[in-house]
Write an enzyme that holds these catalytic residues in place. Structure first.
Site, PDB file in Angstrom:
ATOM      1  N   ASN A   1     157.270  59.458   7.348  1.00 33.02           N
ATOM      2  CA  ASN A   1     157.788  57.753   6.797  1.00 33.02           C
ATOM      3  C   ASN A   1     158.941  56.994   6.670  1.00 33.02           C
ATOM      4  O   ASN A   1     158.562  55.955   6.281  1.00 33.02           O
ATOM      5  CB  ASN A   1     157.632  58.541   5.054  1.00 33.02           C
ATOM      6  CG  ASN A   1     158.295  59.256   3.882  1.00 33.02           C
ATOM      7  OD1 ASN A   1     159.089  60.237   4.999  1.00 33.02           O
ATOM      8  ND2 ASN A   1     158.378  58.897   2.826  1.00 33.02           N
TER       9      ASN A   1
ATOM     10  N   GLU B   1     164.256  68.338   0.024  1.00 29.92           N
ATOM     11  CA  GLU B   1     164.073  67.144  -0.240  1.00 29.92           C
ATOM     12  C   GLU B   1     162.602  67.403  -0.449  1.00 29.92           C
ATOM     13  O   GLU B   1     161.521  66.820   1.444  1.00 29.92           O
ATOM     14  CB  GLU B   1     164.599  65.593   0.585  1.00 29.92           C
ATOM     15  CG  GLU B   1     166.155  66.223   1.002  1.00 29.92           C
ATOM     16  CD  GLU B   1     166.797  65.987  -0.245  1.00 29.92           C
ATOM     17  OE1 GLU B   1     166.825  65.557  -1.353  1.00 29.92           O
ATOM     18  OE2 GLU B   1     168.269  66.161  -0.542  1.00 29.92           O
ATOM     19  N   LEU B   2     162.210  67.283  -1.362  1.00 30.80           N
ATOM     20  CA  LEU B   2     160.269  67.261  -1.373  1.00 30.80           C
ATOM     21  C   LEU B   2     159.395  66.515  -1.779  1.00 30.80           C
ATOM     22  O   LEU B   2     160.476  65.154  -2.418  1.00 30.80           O
ATOM     23  CB  LEU B   2     160.096  68.516  -1.658  1.00 30.80           C
ATOM     24  CG  LEU B   2     161.300  69.682  -0.670  1.00 30.80           C
ATOM     25  CD1 LEU B   2     161.287  70.991  -1.692  1.00 30.80           C
ATOM     26  CD2 LEU B   2     160.643  70.373   0.248  1.00 30.80           C
TER      27      LEU B   2
HETATM   28  P1  NAD Z   1     155.565  67.472   6.196  1.00 27.98           P
HETATM   29  O1  NAD Z   1     156.179  69.006   5.413  1.00 27.98           O
HETATM   30  O2  NAD Z   1     153.992  68.128   6.879  1.00 27.98           O
HETATM   31  O3  NAD Z   1     156.207  67.714   7.216  1.00 27.98           O
HETATM   32  C1  NAD Z   1     157.756  67.185   7.466  1.00 27.98           C
HETATM   33  C2  NAD Z   1     158.538  67.879   8.815  1.00 27.98           C
HETATM   34  O4  NAD Z   1     158.173  69.389   8.525  1.00 27.98           O
HETATM   35  C3  NAD Z   1     157.882  67.282   9.955  1.00 27.98           C
HETATM   36  O5  NAD Z   1     158.556  66.550  10.553  1.00 27.98           O
HETATM   37  C4  NAD Z   1     156.629  68.386   9.900  1.00 27.98           C
HETATM   38  O6  NAD Z   1     156.313  68.252  11.566  1.00 27.98           O
HETATM   39  C5  NAD Z   1     157.915  70.005   9.945  1.00 27.98           C
HETATM   40  N1  NAD Z   1     156.491  70.286   9.803  1.00 27.98           N
HETATM   41  C6  NAD Z   1     155.725  71.344   8.802  1.00 27.98           C
HETATM   42  N2  NAD Z   1     155.134  72.378   8.812  1.00 27.98           N
HETATM   43  C7  NAD Z   1     156.585  73.358   9.422  1.00 27.98           C
HETATM   44  C8  NAD Z   1     157.311  74.353   9.514  1.00 27.98           C
HETATM   45  N3  NAD Z   1     156.201  75.551   9.162  1.00 27.98           N
HETATM   46  N4  NAD Z   1     158.414  74.985   9.397  1.00 27.98           N
HETATM   47  C9  NAD Z   1     159.507  73.661   9.880  1.00 27.98           C
HETATM   48  N5  NAD Z   1     159.056  71.987   9.804  1.00 27.98           N
HETATM   49  C10 NAD Z   1     157.478  72.095  10.022  1.00 27.98           C
HETATM   50  O7  NAD Z   1     155.301  66.499   5.438  1.00 27.98           O
HETATM   51  P2  NAD Z   1     154.861  65.281   5.618  1.00 27.98           P
HETATM   52  O8  NAD Z   1     153.710  64.893   5.638  1.00 27.98           O
HETATM   53  O9  NAD Z   1     155.245  65.248   7.357  1.00 27.98           O
HETATM   54  O10 NAD Z   1     155.921  64.148   4.747  1.00 27.98           O
HETATM   55  C11 NAD Z   1     154.998  64.164   3.101  1.00 27.98           C
HETATM   56  C12 NAD Z   1     156.206  64.564   2.601  1.00 27.98           C
HETATM   57  O11 NAD Z   1     157.583  64.895   2.325  1.00 27.98           O
HETATM   58  C13 NAD Z   1     155.440  63.867   0.837  1.00 27.98           C
HETATM   59  O12 NAD Z   1     155.451  64.843   0.114  1.00 27.98           O
HETATM   60  C14 NAD Z   1     156.979  63.325   0.598  1.00 27.98           C
HETATM   61  O13 NAD Z   1     157.306  63.671  -1.143  1.00 27.98           O
HETATM   62  C15 NAD Z   1     158.054  64.390   0.880  1.00 27.98           C
HETATM   63  N6  NAD Z   1     158.741  63.422   1.300  1.00 27.98           N
HETATM   64  C16 NAD Z   1     160.393  63.658   0.504  1.00 27.98           C
HETATM   65  C17 NAD Z   1     161.449  63.341   0.557  1.00 27.98           C
HETATM   66  C18 NAD Z   1     162.733  63.610  -0.134  1.00 27.98           C
HETATM   67  O14 NAD Z   1     163.853  62.167   0.177  1.00 27.98           O
HETATM   68  N7  NAD Z   1     162.403  63.989  -1.562  1.00 27.98           N
HETATM   69  C19 NAD Z   1     161.341  62.054   1.355  1.00 27.98           C
HETATM   70  C20 NAD Z   1     160.397  61.520   2.484  1.00 27.98           C
HETATM   71  C21 NAD Z   1     159.225  62.209   2.240  1.00 27.98           C
END
Ligand code: NAD
Length: 516
Positions: free
Chosen positions: A157, A253-254
């Site tokens: 994002n 950061e979730l």
């Molecule tokens: P996601 O957790 O599906 O993926 C994030 C990253 O992790 C990707 O690069 C993905 O390939 C990787 N990933 C997925 N499964 C994994 C695993 N088992 N082990 C290691 N890496 C893995 O998240 P998303 O859908 O890509 O992003 C959206 C989410 O991120 C939303 O919940 C949003 O709120 C959160 N987000 C948080 C912040 C923050 O700063 N708190 C910032 C941006 C986005």
């Protein structure tokens, strides 16, 4: 429509930076059209292990470079980034579908990060003299030792901002980095990596791997010395558990389900402008975007009327210029998730004040900015993160109700409070369980204030980015203490009872004098 600068030659050059030996590739999507944008190489777990080992070699040399001599590389990167902003905005828009205004704000974040840590890091990382065990008899110093190889895993994002705001302090602290961007947004990340190398980063210190999270992301968690993760709470839990098995640190950061509070004494036009800006940034695909608006009954009607007027007037477009207020969602998956939340709410009795439908004539993943009322706990969008341009407005009777409802969520990432009275807003802010609270703004002032740590409480995360913590988390604190006289090993000729007496007197003396 693909921006002219995204040529096959550019893609091929950028992809040379990916550690990948499989010969396989992924196709990424041109979000505004749904067509293919580029092909990027696929890494294997073995590629990750090799990248981490090679990064470890490069890190040994880098750790010996004085912090003051590391900084100029990042200052040159700052200049290059400013010089190549337009190209980067093109790539970011093509990969994410965000408006150019949002893309520009995204690119600004790492510029702030570089400026902040260039000033602060030399002092923060310098050896610090600490009080020794006994004054004058023990000399103690705290050193900051780099973790080694930091794995950074980022979502789609805010792919550029999140990768670089995390990896810049990791590198400045003396680490190597192995970075896994989301596949869809790999190009913009690789563009930034290329600029860092042009700025003089030692070869091999920053490595990129690309692949499915559970395969390549997991391989990083299994081999790196520390993991900086940004993404969903679900994945964050898996990473924390895996990192726990290896006893390595991680920062997470979730997600969020952020509240925005409009208090009775708010400046309503200001609250409306702030709410529109923050709720629909990047089509609401922003972890800090509010999805729940709690508006005091005294200003409720005025706020809703003005808010709707602004939202219905927003310009949605697939435009590589600054004409669009809001762009597209990034993927079919997001479009389906947003549609599911809105249709579920509608079916269960929510009122759609504006929006509530996809706009395929603008692009395959466009969805209207949507405002709901009458949203109740049985609806999906009540307390699950929608991650789209969908907000619900709730009327509240007083501050207590607003605060209680704002806090009634498992998340605790960001909150916003609008009030003309600073003391009133600060009183409310202190009662909100969120890692960042923005007063009279949605999220930008909190995110942009790089001197203060920011991150999530509760299910929104662990650890912080920015500020002192955002740098020192990439280091191990090492206590080096030297005894100046033999304090802990009394001479053989001294009976131990006498030694105990002497030590007791000394402890009494330092306590009485207040030295310790
Ligand atoms: P996601 O957790 O599906 O993926 C994030 C990253 O992790 C990707 O690069 C993905 O390939 C990787 N990933 C997925 N499964 C994994 C695993 N088992 N082990 C290691 N890496 C893995 O998240 P998303 O859908 O890509 O992003 C959206 C989410 O991120 C939303 O919940 C949003 O709120 C959160 N987000 C948080 C912040 C923050 O700063 N708190 C910032 C941006 C986005």
């Amino acid at each position: 429509m693909i921006p002219e600068m995204i040529t096959d030659a550019l893609v091929a050059r950028l992809c040379e930076r990916v550690s990948a030996s499989t010969g396989d590739s992924f196709g990424t999507v041109n979000v505004f059209t749904g067509g293919t944008l580029a092909k990027v190489p696929r890494s294997s777990p073995r590629d990750v292990a090799e990248a981490v080992e090679a990064a470890r070699e490069a890190q040994r040399l880098w750790a010996n470079v004085a912090v003051e001599d590391r900084i100029p590389i990042f200052e040159r990167f700052h200049g290059l980034l400013l010089g190549h902003t337009e190209e980067l905005l093109d790539i970011l828009q093509a990969e994410t579908g965000k408006s150019r205004k949002d893309a520009f704000l995204e690119v600004s974040a790492p510029l702030v990060t570089v400026g902040y840590y260039a000033r602060k890091a030399p002092k923060l990382l310098a050896p610090q003299r600490r009080q020794g065990m006994m004054p004058g008899l023990v000399k103690t110093t705290e050193l900051r030792v780099p973790k080694g190889v930091v794995g950074i895993i980022t979502p789609w994002n805010y792919p550029f901002a999140l990768a670089f705001t995390d990896l810049i302090p990791a590198l400045i602290a003396g680490n190597a980095v192995v970075l896994k961007p989301d596949t869809q947004t790999a190009l913009c990340t690789l563009f930034g990596v290329d600029l860092l190398y042009q700025a003089g980063l030692p070869q091999g210190l920053l490595r990129v791997v690309i692949g499915d999270g559970p395969v390549v992301g997991t391989a990083i968690v299994d081999t790196a010395d520390y993991v900086g993760f940004t993404g969903s709470t679900r994945t964050g839990r898996e990473i924390a558990a895996r990192a726990g098995q290896r006893l390595i640190g991680c920062s997470l950061e979730l997600g969020g389900k952020n509240p925005l509070l409009v208090l009775a004494d708010a400046n309503v036009p200001q609250a409306v402008a702030g709410a529109v800006q923050t709720c629909f940034s990047n089509s609401g695909q922003l972890c800090m975007s509010p999805e729940r608006l709690f508006v005091h009954t005294a200003v409720y009607d005025d706020f809703v009327q003005r808010f709707l007027a602004e939202v219905t007037g927003m310009n949605l477009a697939a435009a590589y210029d600054y004409s669009a207020d809001m762009g597209s969602l990034t993927s079919q998956r997001q479009l389906e998730a947003v549609t599911r939340h809105v249709e579920d709410a509608r079916a269960k009795g929510a009122t759609v004040l504006t929006g509530g439908k996809a706009r395929p004539e603008l692009g395959p993943f466009f969805y209207e900015p949507t405002v709901l009322t009458d949203v109740t706990p049985e609806m999906l969008c009540y307390d699950n993160e929608t991650f789209g341009p969908v907000v619900s407005i709730h009327r509240v009777a007083d501050d207590t109700e607003a605060i209680n409802r704002a806090n009634a969520t498992s998340y605790g990432l960001n909150a916003s409070v609008f009030s003309k009275s600073t003391s009133h807003a600060e009183l409310v802010a202190a009662q909100l369980k969120a890692g960042t609270v923005n007063i009279n703004d949605g999220h930008v002032v909190g995110f942009g204030s790089a001197d203060a740590p920011m991150g999530g409480m509760k299910d929104s995360g662990l650890g912080r980015r920015n500020g002192t913590e955002g740098l020192l988390k990439y280091t191990e604190a090492q206590n080096v203490s030297r005894q100046l006289v033999p304090l802990t090993t009394p001479p053989r000729w001294l009976p131990f009872g006498w030694y105990v007496k002497g030590m007791r007197s000394l402890l009494r003396l330092v306590r009485r004098t207040g030295i310790r």
